[in-house]
Design a protein around this motif. Sequence first.
Motif, PDB file in Angstrom:
ATOM      1  N   ASN A  43       0.954  -0.928  -0.133  1.00  0.00           N
ATOM      2  CA  ASN A  43       0.060   0.074  -0.017  1.00  0.00           C
ATOM      3  C   ASN A  43       0.978   1.311   0.236  1.00  0.00           C
ATOM      4  O   ASN A  43       1.742   1.483   0.825  1.00  0.00           O
ATOM      5  N   LEU A  44       0.606   2.039  -0.825  1.00  0.00           N
ATOM      6  CA  LEU A  44       1.461   3.392  -0.908  1.00  0.00           C
ATOM      7  C   LEU A  44       0.415   4.476  -0.851  1.00  0.00           C
ATOM      8  O   LEU A  44      -0.726   4.517  -1.438  1.00  0.00           O
ATOM      9  N   VAL A  45       0.895   5.481  -0.146  1.00  0.00           N
ATOM     10  CA  VAL A  45       0.215   6.666  -0.011  1.00  0.00           C
ATOM     11  C   VAL A  45       1.120   7.851  -0.332  1.00  0.00           C
ATOM     12  O   VAL A  45       2.535   7.904   0.333  1.00  0.00           O
ATOM     13  N   LEU A  46       0.983   8.903  -1.145  1.00  0.00           N
ATOM     14  CA  LEU A  46       1.802   9.987  -1.310  1.00  0.00           C
ATOM     15  C   LEU A  46       1.030  11.296  -1.506  1.00  0.00           C
ATOM     16  O   LEU A  46      -0.143  11.307  -1.795  1.00  0.00           O
ATOM     17  N   SER A  47       1.674  12.135  -0.688  1.00  0.00           N
ATOM     18  CA  SER A  47       1.191  13.591  -0.600  1.00  0.00           C
ATOM     19  C   SER A  47       2.392  14.435  -0.644  1.00  0.00           C
ATOM     20  O   SER A  47       3.485  14.004  -0.636  1.00  0.00           O
ATOM     21  N   GLN A  48       1.896  15.917  -0.840  1.00  0.00           N
ATOM     22  CA  GLN A  48       2.855  16.982  -0.777  1.00  0.00           C
ATOM     23  C   GLN A  48       4.016  16.727   0.444  1.00  0.00           C
ATOM     24  O   GLN A  48       5.353  16.830   0.107  1.00  0.00           O
ATOM     25  N   LYS A 154      11.175  15.920   0.186  1.00  0.00           N
ATOM     26  CA  LYS A 154      11.835  16.930  -0.459  1.00  0.00           C
ATOM     27  C   LYS A 154      10.673  17.924  -1.204  1.00  0.00           C
ATOM     28  O   LYS A 154       9.916  17.202  -1.821  1.00  0.00           O
ATOM     29  N   PRO A 155      10.897  19.159  -1.238  1.00  0.00           N
ATOM     30  CA  PRO A 155       9.902  20.240  -2.019  1.00  0.00           C
ATOM     31  C   PRO A 155       9.587  19.644  -3.304  1.00  0.00           C
ATOM     32  O   PRO A 155       8.584  19.642  -3.713  1.00  0.00           O
ATOM     33  N   ASP A 156      10.487  19.473  -4.294  1.00  0.00           N
ATOM     34  CA  ASP A 156      10.588  19.240  -5.606  1.00  0.00           C
ATOM     35  C   ASP A 156       9.769  17.690  -5.802  1.00  0.00           C
ATOM     36  O   ASP A 156       8.957  17.658  -6.820  1.00  0.00           O
ATOM     37  N   ILE A 157      10.104  16.994  -4.643  1.00  0.00           N
ATOM     38  CA  ILE A 157       9.319  15.585  -4.915  1.00  0.00           C
ATOM     39  C   ILE A 157       7.896  15.590  -4.661  1.00  0.00           C
ATOM     40  O   ILE A 157       7.017  15.128  -5.079  1.00  0.00           O
ATOM     41  N   GLY A 158       7.520  16.333  -3.464  1.00  0.00           N
ATOM     42  CA  GLY A 158       6.298  16.965  -2.960  1.00  0.00           C
ATOM     43  C   GLY A 158       5.405  17.441  -4.040  1.00  0.00           C
ATOM     44  O   GLY A 158       4.083  16.968  -4.173  1.00  0.00           O
ATOM     45  N   ARG A 159       6.062  18.427  -4.816  1.00  0.00           N
ATOM     46  CA  ARG A 159       5.173  18.860  -6.067  1.00  0.00           C
ATOM     47  C   ARG A 159       4.741  17.923  -7.013  1.00  0.00           C
ATOM     48  O   ARG A 159       3.494  17.979  -7.463  1.00  0.00           O
ATOM     49  N   GLN A 160       5.739  16.782  -7.131  1.00  0.00           N
ATOM     50  CA  GLN A 160       5.169  15.728  -8.221  1.00  0.00           C
ATOM     51  C   GLN A 160       4.173  14.883  -7.481  1.00  0.00           C
ATOM     52  O   GLN A 160       3.410  14.469  -8.154  1.00  0.00           O
ATOM     53  N   PHE A 161       4.160  14.566  -6.392  1.00  0.00           N
ATOM     54  CA  PHE A 161       3.322  13.869  -5.351  1.00  0.00           C
ATOM     55  C   PHE A 161       1.705  14.557  -5.401  1.00  0.00           C
ATOM     56  O   PHE A 161       1.136  13.602  -5.248  1.00  0.00           O
ATOM     57  N   GLU A 162       1.718  15.790  -5.766  1.00  0.00           N
ATOM     58  CA  GLU A 162       0.367  16.648  -5.559  1.00  0.00           C
ATOM     59  C   GLU A 162       0.117  16.684  -6.939  1.00  0.00           C
ATOM     60  O   GLU A 162      -0.971  17.287  -7.341  1.00  0.00           O
ATOM     61  N   ASN A 163       0.771  16.382  -8.192  1.00  0.00           N
ATOM     62  CA  ASN A 163       0.314  16.409  -9.430  1.00  0.00           C
ATOM     63  C   ASN A 163      -0.237  15.218 -10.013  1.00  0.00           C
ATOM     64  O   ASN A 163       0.064  14.054  -9.804  1.00  0.00           O
TER      65      ASN A 163
END
Length: 444
Positions: A43-48, A154-163
């Motif tokens: 199970n994966l959960v991704l957010s900013q 990391k901020p740049d990774i978080g932006r992708q997770f919100e995309n």
Amino acid sequence: MLTRDIELNDAILDLVDNCVDGAMRQRKGKLDEPMPFKGFQANLVLSQNHFHVSDNCGGIPKDYIDDAFSLGRPNIKKDGDLPTIGMYGIGMKRAIFKIGNSASVQSNSSDGFFEVKYTSEWLDPENDKWDLPISRSNGKDDNLGVTIDVDNVKPDIGRQFENEAFINALKNEISEHFGYLMQRGFSITVNKEPLKPKTLILFNAAHSDDSDIRAFDFEAIHDEVSIKVTIGLFRGLAKEAEIDDETDSPKEKETAGISVVCNDRVILLSDRTLKSGWGDGTVPRYHPQFRAIAGLIIFSSNNAEKLPISTTKRGLDVGSEIYLLARKATMEGLKTFTDFTNKWKGMEDETAAYFEPAKRADVKTTISLAKAYGISVRGVDGAKKYIPKLPLPANKNPRRRVSFVRDDQSIRQISKYLFDDSSQHPSIVGGECFDRVLAEATKK
């Protein structure tokens, strides 16, 4: 340095792959069953601000802990009797370094519980203390598995997770790259959404002496590796209008091409390059007219070192002997179906009658023509191949494609003149022009 040569989606796929390895250890000795991974999940959960992955795949055994958290795995033979591909031991660490500035890893296995914390201080490049404390204790509860939490993304990774586009692409990649494991019972969720497996389906009529739509099939065992190559048609032949559209606006994603699977993981997806044999020798380069052709190269082995894969578990060692043997068979299959496509060029509609009785069959689980009806392959001990008898056009007068380019305004003007409709497809306009001139030429 460790994260520089790996993409974010690859890092996440590595973490899922580690979950699968755990399930394989739990099912040791039962992997030949039809659904050996039923009940196991990741199970994966991704957010900013947060990344989480957890599984119920048995946890990391006590004997594996030191290897799991050192840089590189000293003993790559620990899973030597299991069909894994995690032989390099850097997936989890590399993924964590890629995604966040701090993280924790918890593992609960039958022989104990432990936790490792990657603090921001430890991950600081200026830090010269490499010791990584491991907290150990007796079993925590009955849920045996691994949980990874990255609470400082990391901020740049978080932006992708919100995309949303990135998340959708990731879901699609997981469904494709782990589709054959999911087909055998393993389940994966992303942000609580259960994913469905994507596997290759080809048209394949029942075996007979009659000409029909069937797959090319090859099987062999070489140096502890089982090889299966299956090539065929996953859809009807492309018509001229479709070819024109694809040439003008190529589609990024389509089933056409060759995929490579190592121990049920997809390593190469829908390749249309020299890597899988397109454009080599008598095999033509990929062209939109061949967009109905797809195939699968499957490698299986309990010895991961024998598989033609790279450190990311995604790249291929295309120069290895085992891969070149499979590629040679792939080229024969590609030539079979590119020849078929060329012979029916301009008469694609007439092939519809052959597709109707051909059932759609899953390549990995259903098609076994080489084993059942194949002939021996010269120079390869024990190998068999099945070359389909495909239907040929009865028309003795071969057709040729007439193609040219004109500006859009002129095409619309002629379309209006011929059909009283300026929006007809260019191929329809061109065909009507040719037919009218042919009729005049025939009268004379």
